[in-house]
Design a protein around this motif. Structure first.
Motif, PDB file in Angstrom:
ATOM      1  N   VAL A 392      33.427  43.572  50.392  1.00 20.94           N
ATOM      2  CA  VAL A 392      34.808  43.471  50.468  1.00 20.94           C
ATOM      3  C   VAL A 392      34.654  42.282  49.659  1.00 20.94           C
ATOM      4  O   VAL A 392      34.035  41.210  49.581  1.00 20.94           O
ATOM      5  N   LYS A 393      35.707  42.504  48.489  1.00 21.86           N
ATOM      6  CA  LYS A 393      35.861  41.627  47.701  1.00 21.86           C
ATOM      7  C   LYS A 393      36.583  40.202  47.979  1.00 21.86           C
ATOM      8  O   LYS A 393      37.370  40.394  48.681  1.00 21.86           O
ATOM      9  N   PRO A 394      35.721  39.128  47.868  1.00 23.71           N
ATOM     10  CA  PRO A 394      36.018  37.940  48.685  1.00 23.71           C
ATOM     11  C   PRO A 394      37.464  37.185  48.196  1.00 23.71           C
ATOM     12  O   PRO A 394      38.091  36.693  49.071  1.00 23.71           O
ATOM     13  N   ASN A 395      37.441  37.156  46.781  1.00 21.57           N
ATOM     14  CA  ASN A 395      38.768  36.685  46.248  1.00 21.57           C
ATOM     15  C   ASN A 395      38.938  37.131  44.773  1.00 21.57           C
ATOM     16  O   ASN A 395      38.007  37.801  44.309  1.00 21.57           O
ATOM     17  N   LYS A 396      39.843  36.528  44.012  1.00 21.14           N
ATOM     18  CA  LYS A 396      40.174  37.082  42.893  1.00 21.14           C
ATOM     19  C   LYS A 396      39.037  36.462  41.689  1.00 21.14           C
ATOM     20  O   LYS A 396      39.010  37.058  40.565  1.00 21.14           O
ATOM     21  N   ASN A 397      38.209  35.848  42.007  1.00 16.62           N
ATOM     22  CA  ASN A 397      36.810  35.329  41.030  1.00 16.62           C
ATOM     23  C   ASN A 397      35.893  36.290  41.135  1.00 16.62           C
ATOM     24  O   ASN A 397      35.258  36.308  40.324  1.00 16.62           O
ATOM     25  N   VAL A 405      37.273  48.855  44.804  1.00 14.48           N
ATOM     26  CA  VAL A 405      37.528  47.953  43.468  1.00 14.48           C
ATOM     27  C   VAL A 405      36.996  48.748  42.182  1.00 14.48           C
ATOM     28  O   VAL A 405      35.871  49.422  42.409  1.00 14.48           O
ATOM     29  N   GLU A 406      37.607  48.676  41.084  1.00 20.78           N
ATOM     30  CA  GLU A 406      37.029  49.322  40.229  1.00 20.78           C
ATOM     31  C   GLU A 406      36.479  48.409  38.932  1.00 20.78           C
ATOM     32  O   GLU A 406      36.974  47.345  38.596  1.00 20.78           O
ATOM     33  N   VAL A 407      35.434  48.759  38.515  1.00 23.00           N
ATOM     34  CA  VAL A 407      34.658  47.978  37.182  1.00 23.00           C
ATOM     35  C   VAL A 407      34.272  48.867  36.251  1.00 23.00           C
ATOM     36  O   VAL A 407      34.104  50.115  36.499  1.00 23.00           O
ATOM     37  N   ARG A 408      33.775  48.460  35.054  1.00 20.94           N
ATOM     38  CA  ARG A 408      33.367  49.120  33.912  1.00 20.94           C
ATOM     39  C   ARG A 408      31.875  49.098  34.003  1.00 20.94           C
ATOM     40  O   ARG A 408      31.439  47.932  33.914  1.00 20.94           O
ATOM     41  N   LYS A 416      34.599  53.282  40.789  1.00 17.63           N
ATOM     42  CA  LYS A 416      35.166  52.703  41.850  1.00 17.63           C
ATOM     43  C   LYS A 416      34.239  52.880  43.223  1.00 17.63           C
ATOM     44  O   LYS A 416      33.961  54.092  43.247  1.00 17.63           O
ATOM     45  N   ALA A 417      33.947  52.152  43.866  1.00 16.03           N
ATOM     46  CA  ALA A 417      32.876  52.103  44.984  1.00 16.03           C
ATOM     47  C   ALA A 417      33.794  52.682  46.225  1.00 16.03           C
ATOM     48  O   ALA A 417      34.893  52.292  46.362  1.00 16.03           O
ATOM     49  N   GLY A 451      36.138  43.620  35.984  1.00 15.63           N
ATOM     50  CA  GLY A 451      34.903  43.159  35.431  1.00 15.63           C
ATOM     51  C   GLY A 451      33.879  44.180  34.813  1.00 15.63           C
ATOM     52  O   GLY A 451      34.389  45.370  35.072  1.00 15.63           O
ATOM     53  N   ASN A 452      33.273  43.778  34.157  1.00 12.10           N
ATOM     54  CA  ASN A 452      32.073  44.543  33.233  1.00 12.10           C
ATOM     55  C   ASN A 452      30.679  44.341  33.783  1.00 12.10           C
ATOM     56  O   ASN A 452      30.227  43.121  33.681  1.00 12.10           O
ATOM     57  N   ILE A 453      29.971  45.606  34.335  1.00 13.49           N
ATOM     58  CA  ILE A 453      28.840  45.258  34.651  1.00 13.49           C
ATOM     59  C   ILE A 453      27.692  46.155  33.891  1.00 13.49           C
ATOM     60  O   ILE A 453      28.340  47.157  33.703  1.00 13.49           O
TER      61      ILE A 453
END
Ligand code: ATP
Ligand code: MG
Length: 549
Positions: A392-397, A405-408, A416-417, A451-453
């Motif tokens: 669960v995404k904790p906050n906007k940081n 949530v979608e990342v590159r 997106k998971a 974000g980018n991972i």
């Protein structure tokens, strides 16, 4: 590279300007009884760089006059390390090659009434020496005749006496305020095999007698040594003068380099190896040159570190972190930046076709286009860092992956998971995700990822072990500060993690340096094989250094 500039350079310049010398000749004189460490690097860089600045020369001279602890292994190790550091001596000499000439000078001093054979034992001699506040006493053997001294010294050489039975001493002044001038020993008897001379000698010259003569024989102009020899300088000059040396060298002292929470004494480094606390002198946790090399430090980083710490007439202590910073500076634009996932978790991209593999262009070093690019693969299963996912995404940081949530995935697609699989203990064993095929286009700007991972494609990944090093000594605390160093070893000084690297590293060789994207600087270890790669962490990407006030 920074240019060397310090008080000794000024002395050399003045000596050249005044005509005191017409060229500069230095030497680096290690005792071959251990491997070189980062402290020696200060002496090496100082001697070689100063000579270079004046178009002078530098000799490597093995100070091998104390056969008890010396060995060929160390001679070879020192030569290898010096070459690796990028320094080529003009000559390689051995102190032991001067034994005959040194012996003749001893005879000269006996003949001049300036040296005598003493029968006092070691313990008696130290009793007679006096203290800093009390003068010493003359030995009862001090007034032997020249003839008797010559005969006894010759007999010492011939092996007529046992170890310690007799000593040749300089006759100077037992009341001198400088303890070094109170009839110092010149030769002692040691029936021991020498690594180059074999059994040719059973008397060996002491450092204080041998060293100035060696400097003079070689024509050294500026003999640089560390601070503990300041009080030996009058003796150095005395031997040069009384032995009527044609060439007169001069000694100059500089402060030793110490590293915080790191022990640089040879005795201690040897104890660590002998006790099996480390894997050898080249264990990446050791402050030896070979250990630092194996940990991934470059010769340039070490040289620049030494130059940046400067040189003065006081001993200095610097943080190890400064060496890390030099490594980052050196490799930032030079090292390839491949993908490695060190603590992996698998992501299955459910809507990506099974069996399909795509290859995407990726620059080798985003800050240096000259290093070109490579292809990295993508398929239905990839690895990402476990720490790049949270349910669960904790906050906007939180700028990494989470459910919904979608990342590159860098250079590939947005994913997106959607769900996770867990084992009986509740650990995540696999993440399910979906990808959007439109998001790989370079001009895709419709929406921003969270974000980018980085990732490694499971279909081409190579398994690898990552050795993560910390300081060998536990940080100093109130409780441990008085403990012997051997009792203060950090139990967490090496941790191994299993993970994967991208397929482009298949041909990696020991000592290849990398910046693993978002992870840190790493180097391939000598234990690495084609089927199982092994990397050592040199240092992190960012400095954690805090300047102490
Ligand atoms: P030991 O006294 O334990 O044998 P050493 O430090 O004197 O060790 P050497 O092999 O005699 O070791 O050193 C060669 C040269 O390197 C010497 O001139 C010495 O002064 C210098 N050196 C050694 N350690 C340091 C250090 N930490 N900082 C600066 N110079 C050093
Ligand atoms: Mg020494």
């Amino acid at each position: 590279m920074a240019e060397i500039n310090n008080f000794i350079r000024t002395i050399m310049q003045n000596d050249l300007d005044s005509g005191a010398v017409d060229h500069i000749e230095t030497r680096f004189p290690p005792e071959p009884n251990a491997y070189l460490h980062i402290g020696h690097a200060r002496a090496i860089v100082t001697n070689f760089e100063l000579a270079k600045a004046f178009n002078g020369t530098t000799n490597l001279r093995f100070d091998d006059t104390n056969p008890a602890k010396e060995d060929k292994e160390f001679v070879e190790g020192i030569i290898e390390d010096l070459n690796w550091l990028g320094y080529k001596p003009n000559n390689v000499f051995y102190g032991s090659d001067y034994f005959e000439k040194t012996y003749e000078k001893a005879i000269m001093l006996i003949k001049k009434g300036l040296a005598y054979v003493d029968d006092l034992s070691q313990e008696e001699m130290s009793k007679y020496r006096g203290t800093l506040t009390e003068p010493g006493k003359n030995s009862p053997w001090r007034d032997r005749t020249v003839e008797e001294n010559l005969k006894l010294f010759e007999e010492m050489r011939q092996g007529k006496y046992k170890d310690g039975e007799k000593t040749l001493r300089a006759k100077i002044d037992m009341a001198s305020p400088n303890m070094n001038m109170r009839d110092p020993a010149m030769y002692r008897i040691l029936h021991i095999n020498h690594h180059r001379q074999g059994n040719k000698w059973c008397i060996y010259p002491m450092y204080d007698f041998a060293h100035p003569l060696q400097d003079a024989f070689e024509g050294i102009t500026h003999s640089l040594c560390s601070l503990e020899y300041v009080d030996h300088r009058p003796l150095y000059d005395w031997f040069v003068e009384k032995c009527e040396m044609e060439h007169v060298p001069h000694q100059y002292e500089f402060g030793r380099l110490n590293i915080a929470n790191t022990v640089l004494s040879k005795r201690y480094l040897r104890a660590l190896v002998d006790a099996g606390k480390v894997s050898g002198y080249d264990d990446p946790r050791m402050p030896t040159i070979c250990g630092l090399r194996r940990k991934g430090f470059t010769a340039d980083a070490i040289r620049n570190f030494v130059l940046s710490t400067g040189l003065s007439r006081v001993n200095s202590t610097v943080e190890f972190e400064l060496l890390d910073e030099e490594l980052r500076q050196d490799l930032k634009l030079k090292a390839l930046r491949p993908n490695a996932v060190i603590n992996p978790v698998k992501v299955i991209v459910d809507n990506y076709p099974e069996g399909k593999v795509e290859w995407f262009d990726a620059p080798n070093n985003t800050e240096n286009p000259e290093l070109g690019s490579r292809k990295i693969s993508f398929s239905r299963e990839v690895y990402i860092e476990r720490e790049d996912f949270i349910e669960v995404k904790p906050n906007k940081n939180w700028k990494r992956l989470a459910l919904d949530v979608e990342v590159r995935l860098m250079r590939a697609y947005f994913i997106k998971a959607t769900s996770v699989e867990k084992d009986a203990e509740g650990n995540i064993t696999c993440i399910h995700a979906t990808y959007d095929p439109a998001t790989n286009a370079p001009d895709f700007k419709d929406r921003k990822p969270n974000g980018n991972i980085h990732y490694v494609d499971a279909s081409t990944a190579i398994p690898a072990t990552f050795r993560l090093y910390e300081s060998l000594l536990a940080p100093e605390t109130e409780e441990n500060k008085d403990l012997d160093f051997m009792e203060r070893l950090n139990p967490e000084s090496v941790k191994e993690s299993e993970g994967f690297v991208e397929s482009n590293l298949a041909d990696t060789k020991p000592l290849d340096h990398y910046q693993f994207i978002r992870n840190g600087y790493y180097v391939t270890d000598k234990d690495s094989t084609k089927d199982h790669l092994v990397f050592n962490r040199t240092c992190g990407l960012k400095s954690s250094f805090v300047i102490k006030k």
